[in-house]
Design an enzyme around this catalytic site. Structure first.
Site, short mmCIF file in Angstrom:
data_model
loop_
_atom_site.label_atom_id
_atom_site.label_comp_id
_atom_site.label_asym_id
_atom_site.label_seq_id
_atom_site.Cartn_x
_atom_site.Cartn_y
_atom_site.Cartn_z
N ASP A 112 0.85 -1.18 0.00
CA ASP A 112 0.00 0.00 0.00
C ASP A 112 0.90 1.24 0.00
O ASP A 112 1.84 1.33 0.78
CB ASP A 112 -0.90 0.01 1.24
CG ASP A 112 -2.32 0.42 0.93
OD1 ASP A 112 -2.49 1.40 0.18
OD2 ASP A 112 -3.25 -0.23 1.43
N ASP A 237 -3.07 4.72 -2.54
CA ASP A 237 -4.18 5.27 -1.79
C ASP A 237 -4.55 6.67 -2.31
O ASP A 237 -3.68 7.53 -2.47
CB ASP A 237 -3.78 5.34 -0.31
CG ASP A 237 -4.92 5.72 0.60
OD1 ASP A 237 -5.83 4.91 0.77
OD2 ASP A 237 -4.89 6.84 1.14
N GLU A 296 -6.26 3.84 -6.21
CA GLU A 296 -7.54 4.09 -5.56
C GLU A 296 -7.96 5.51 -5.91
O GLU A 296 -7.23 6.46 -5.62
CB GLU A 296 -7.44 3.92 -4.05
CG GLU A 296 -8.80 4.07 -3.37
CD GLU A 296 -8.70 4.44 -1.91
OE1 GLU A 296 -9.62 4.06 -1.15
OE2 GLU A 296 -7.72 5.10 -1.50
N HIS A 369 -10.80 -2.74 3.25
CA HIS A 369 -10.68 -2.28 4.63
C HIS A 369 -11.56 -1.07 4.93
O HIS A 369 -11.71 -0.69 6.09
CB HIS A 369 -9.22 -1.93 4.92
CG HIS A 369 -8.71 -0.80 4.07
ND1 HIS A 369 -8.45 -0.93 2.73
CD2 HIS A 369 -8.44 0.49 4.37
CE1 HIS A 369 -8.04 0.21 2.24
NE2 HIS A 369 -8.02 1.11 3.22
N ASP A 370 -12.15 -0.46 3.88
CA ASP A 370 -13.00 0.72 4.07
C ASP A 370 -14.49 0.42 3.88
O ASP A 370 -15.30 1.34 4.00
CB ASP A 370 -12.61 1.81 3.07
CG ASP A 370 -11.31 2.51 3.43
OD1 ASP A 370 -10.96 2.54 4.62
OD2 ASP A 370 -10.65 3.03 2.52
#
Length: 612
Positions: A112, A237, A296, A369-370
């Site tokens: 990430d 991200d 993302e 994870h969100d």
């Protein structure tokens, strides 16, 4: 893109056949995956000890959420050192052991990458607090907004005594009216600097100023360091937020009237394509054919995604978009959920499938994870239908065109957690929203209902390995409570049950690896106005797959084209053929789907025949 026999052969940004198009990615949230030392927090050695679970599942890539040093204001997405490992998770030696073990099993590891912002504890930010520092321009520092004197003859005149730059308490006005993603203003006043800094997320996550070339070069050097260490790519991200309009103008007021929407100034900002192309030249081009890069991108449109993922533009391989996971957001936002309309979901995903059919590539996901757990969100997580609805949702998703992402526990059918009170939550987004909503006069129970349904902590409860008190996650007290249903929903039981969600995921992944139509086939939606059944076909070189998914707890009849009569059933989620209705389309053109049933049928044409 090359073409052979009338069918597209997909290539990556470097012109080679893209290995990641037939791959399946598994996301691990390290804090919640496996704890090797009993401190209640997952770690790298814990991940290494469970890699065979991923091998048995059949996944190709492990995506690791952040393990860098961090004050954990946003559970690791606030990074204070890009080139080390937080002691919570181990150290660089533990990372190297994990990476070697991943490679030894024939898998790849993607890190990430969080470079829209750093932690406020990062040395770069700490240096930037000094107005005389060379790193001052590495972040978005701005003086307080000039205060207007309403009684002045000139209404634009500034009262020079209104602002005290040495004050410890913040002045009355931030540099602009933007609100942050985590509630509250997007600016925090720093008394030591006499100025505000921009943070689109938490105050502990100041935004980097990508306008400064020194920032970009420092980021690229860090990325090269990890790639030289052996990692196989990056999930980046909120990378479409890195370019901002330097004027930082006010935005239109949001629905709550408290803050402005600054997104026109930073969503896919003015130089974002330039920056990503530069990143490719400086970093990714040195590893042709090896890497996976996914951005993302909240708020990205199909048209923008075509640009980001066009191989000729050499930016990223694919993007994460949020359109389909926003369809159940009500007028009050994500914590005001409304029931999903299946026709909305079908229209959204079809638009992306068709929009990227000739240029670019889709990423496919329900969970990360969100996001709350998909079986609780779009399925039925009750004992009767949990397995069936989880496997139906998986089948529909994985048979689309794109690279599927599996989030830890999704392959077990893990559900949302029964959070009793705000004290059970850990996520900064949830806690901030609760405080702001109550301050605005909302009823606590109503706010909690929204958090229970949509809160990010649903995805972050510990991985459920077995039925023991700690769910096999930890021998200590977990940092967030284990879901009580781990006694019946866990990996140990799932591996023993051939009809489990786990084994259905194994069969889905095996189908992707063995059937070229899953990877390369075109996409044709069927029954677009049906509110109960999701249906589409995938066609490639004489093979056509028909995918059917019943999104209800009722038996539903489906009319099929005549040529599907007697078609082969490649994959289904009923416990046995014929157990709850016909196992195939049957002798007629109408079939009945059982509650939450999924089917994948196949026709292979002989020369001269059509499979449409």
């Amino acid at each position: 893109m090359d073409r052979q026999d009338g069918n597209a052969v997909e290539t990556g940004a470097d012109g080679d056949e893209a290995w990641w198009k037939s791959a399946v990615v598994y996301q691990i949230y390290p804090r919640s995956f496996a704890d090797s030392n009993g401190d209640g927090v997952g770690d790298l050695d814990g991940i290494t000890s469970h890699l065979d679970h991923l091998v048995e599942l059949g996944v190709d890539v492990l995506w690791l959420s952040p393990v860098y040093p961090s004050p954990q204001a946003d559970n690791g997405y606030d990074i204070s050192d890009y080139q080390d490992v937080d002691p919570l998770f181990g150290d660089l030696a533990a990372f190297d052991r994990l990476l070697a073990a991943v490679h030894a099993r024939g898998m790849r590891l993607v890190m990430d990458l969080v470079v829209n912002h750093t932690s406020d504890r990062h040395p770069w930010f700490q240096e930037s607090r000094d107005p005389a520092s060379p790193k001052r321009s590495w972040y978005w520092w701005r003086p307080p907004r000039e205060t207007v004197d309403p009684n002045a003859a000139d209404p634009t005149a500034v009262d020079p005594t209104a602002v005290d730059p040495t004050a410890v308490e913040p002045p009355a006005a931030e540099p602009n009216n933007w609100g942050s993603f985590f509630s509250g203003p997007a600016w925090t006043y720093d008394g030591a600097s006499g100025a505000y800094y921009l943070h689109l997320f938490a105050p502990g996550q100041p935004d980097l100023n990508w306008e400064n070339p020194e920032v970009r070069q420092a980021v690229y050097a860090m990325m090269r360091w990890w790639l030289e260490r052996g990692v196989d790519g990056f999930r980046m991200d909120v990378v479409n937020l890195i370019s901002k309009d330097p004027a930082l103008p006010d935005g239109p007021l949001r629905g709550d009237g408290l803050y402005g929407d600054g997104s026109p100034s930073y969503l896919c900002g003015p130089r974002v394509h330039e920056y990503l192309q530069e990143m490719h030249r400086e970093v990714f081009a040195h590893h042709p054919g090896r890497l996976l890069t996914v951005g993302e991108m909240p708020g990205v449109t199909v048209e923008q995604a075509r640009l980001f993922t066009d191989p000729a533009r050499v930016e990223v391989d694919m993007v994460f978009q949020f359109e389909h996971v926003s369809l159940d957001h009500g007028p009050g936002g994500k914590f005001d959920p409304r029931p999903l309309r299946l026709t909305d979901l079908k229209a959204s995903l079809a638009r992306w499938q068709q929009g990227l059919a000739d240029t670019g590539w889709n990423s496919l996901y329900w969970n990360n994870h969100d996001q709350p757990r998909i079986v609780s969100r779009f399925g039925d997580d009750g004992p009767r239908h949990r397995v069936r609805s989880a496997t139906m949702l998986a089948t529909v998703l994985h048979l689309h065109r794109g690279t599927p992402y599996v989030y830890q526990g999704e392959e077990l059918g893990m559900t949302n957690a029964p959070f009793a009170s705000i004290g059970d939550f850990r996520d900064i987004e949830a806690l901030n929203h609760y405080a702001q909503a109550l301050a605005a006069g909302q009823e606590p129970e109503r706010v909690l209902r929204g958090l229970r349904a949509m809160g990010r902590d649903n995805a972050r409860t510990p991985m459920q390995w077995d039925a023991t008190p700690g769910a096999g996650f930890s021998t200590g007290t977990p940092w967030i409570a284990v879901n009580p249903n781990h006694t019946t929903v866990n990996a140990a039981d799932a591996r023993r049950d051939p009809g489990s969600v786990y084994h259905h995921y194994r069969r889905l992944i095996a189908l992707r690896h063995s059937e070229p139509a899953v990877v390369h086939g075109d996409f044709t939606p069927l029954l677009p106005e049906d509110e109960r059944v999701y249906a589409f076909t995938r066609r490639h070189r004489g093979t056509t797959l028909l995918v059917l998914g019943n999104f209800t707890g009722e038996h539903v009849p489906v009319d099929l084209p005549p040529h599907w009569r007697g078609a082969e059933l490649v994959l289904g989620n009923l416990p046995a053929a014929g157990a709850e209705g016909p196992a195939g389309p049957g002798p007629g053109t109408t079939t009945v789907l059982a509650p939450w049933e999924a089917r994948v049928h196949r026709i292979t044409a002989t020369a001269g025949e059509s499979t449409r």
